[in-house]
Design a protein around this motif. Structure first.
Motif, short mmCIF file in Angstrom:
data_model
loop_
_atom_site.label_atom_id
_atom_site.label_comp_id
_atom_site.label_asym_id
_atom_site.label_seq_id
_atom_site.Cartn_x
_atom_site.Cartn_y
_atom_site.Cartn_z
N GLY A 1 0.77 -1.23 0.00
CA GLY A 1 0.00 0.00 0.00
C GLY A 1 0.81 1.28 0.00
O GLY A 1 0.24 2.37 -0.03
N ALA A 2 2.13 1.17 0.05
CA ALA A 2 2.98 2.37 0.07
C ALA A 2 3.76 2.45 -1.25
O ALA A 2 4.21 1.43 -1.78
CB ALA A 2 3.95 2.32 1.25
N LEU A 3 3.94 3.66 -1.73
CA LEU A 3 4.70 3.88 -2.95
C LEU A 3 6.18 4.02 -2.62
O LEU A 3 6.57 4.77 -1.72
CB LEU A 3 4.21 5.15 -3.65
N ARG B 1 14.30 -4.00 -5.28
CA ARG B 1 13.05 -4.33 -4.56
C ARG B 1 11.85 -3.62 -5.21
O ARG B 1 10.77 -4.20 -5.32
CB ARG B 1 13.17 -3.96 -3.08
N ALA B 2 12.05 -2.38 -5.64
CA ALA B 2 10.97 -1.64 -6.30
C ALA B 2 10.60 -2.29 -7.62
O ALA B 2 9.41 -2.40 -7.96
CB ALA B 2 11.40 -0.18 -6.51
N PRO C 1 14.68 11.07 -15.40
CA PRO C 1 14.83 11.99 -14.27
C PRO C 1 13.70 11.93 -13.24
O PRO C 1 13.93 12.21 -12.07
CB PRO C 1 14.92 13.37 -14.92
N VAL C 2 12.49 11.59 -13.68
CA VAL C 2 11.36 11.57 -12.76
C VAL C 2 10.28 10.64 -13.32
O VAL C 2 10.16 10.47 -14.54
CB VAL C 2 10.80 13.00 -12.53
N LEU C 3 9.50 10.03 -12.41
CA LEU C 3 8.40 9.15 -12.80
C LEU C 3 7.12 9.60 -12.10
O LEU C 3 7.17 10.35 -11.12
CB LEU C 3 8.72 7.70 -12.41
N PRO C 4 5.95 9.15 -12.57
CA PRO C 4 4.69 9.55 -11.95
C PRO C 4 4.67 9.32 -10.45
O PRO C 4 5.16 8.29 -9.95
CB PRO C 4 3.65 8.66 -12.66
N LEU C 5 4.12 10.28 -9.74
CA LEU C 5 3.94 10.26 -8.29
C LEU C 5 5.26 10.12 -7.53
O LEU C 5 5.27 9.81 -6.35
CB LEU C 5 2.98 9.13 -7.87
N GLY C 6 6.39 10.32 -8.21
CA GLY C 6 7.68 10.20 -7.57
C GLY C 6 8.19 8.77 -7.43
O GLY C 6 9.18 8.52 -6.74
N SER C 7 7.51 7.82 -8.11
CA SER C 7 7.93 6.42 -8.04
C SER C 7 9.38 6.28 -8.48
O SER C 7 9.84 6.98 -9.39
CB SER C 7 7.04 5.56 -8.93
#
Length: 153
Positions: A45-47, A63-64, A134-140
């Motif tokens: 449940g956590a990003l 792990r991600a 450099p960046v992904l949605p919601l900071g993933s």
């Protein structure tokens, strides 16, 4: 052995498939292929957020990527009704939020790639790309999409 039995044997419980966060669908089946939208690194449940080589390390990224792989499999099951319809994982596209000096994107993507082989055996072996962004949605920290060859229903 069914894929469900294999998951049980491995002690893996799939997460609930995530609902889309924008104007798209999680999966489209066309021409014998299931195209899965990118899944970000939700676990328990956590990003999982951050940027590899900046505020997160390689192990965190692996792990991600595994979490993304589990989310992809959950979407497969939701779209197909049964994971036994999966004939082959064709391709994974891994996007890794990383600093310019971080060059281990392929090692990060192995978190999902190795999971596919662990669960689907030889049918889990796939083509792949692993790209630093450099960046992904919601900071993933990781996002992975997939193409899967499926058996008819």
């Amino acid at each position: 052995m069914s894929i469900e039995a294999r998951l049980t044997e491995l002690g893996i419980t799939l997460p609930q498939p995530a609902a889309p966060v924008a104007a798209y669908v999680p999966a489209v089946e066309a021409g014998g292929l299931l195209h899965l939208s990118g899944q970000i690194a939700f676990t328990d449940g956590a990003l999982m957020t951050g940027r590899l080589g900046e505020d997160r390390d390689l192990d965190y990224g692996v792990r991600a990527a595994r979490a993304c792989g589990l989310n992809l499999i959950a979407q497969m099951k939701a779209a197909l009704g049964s994971l036994d319809r999966v004939e082959r994982i064709v391709k994974l596209g891994a996007f890794i939020s990383s600093a310019p000096s971080f060059t281990d994107q392929p090692k990060v993507a192995n978190g999902a790639s190795e999971l596919m082989v662990e669960i689907f055996g030889d049918a889990g072996k796939h083509a792949r790309s692993a790209v630093g962004v450099p960046v992904l949605p919601l900071g993933s920290v990781v996002e992975i999409d997939a193409i899967v060859l499926v058996r008819p229903a």
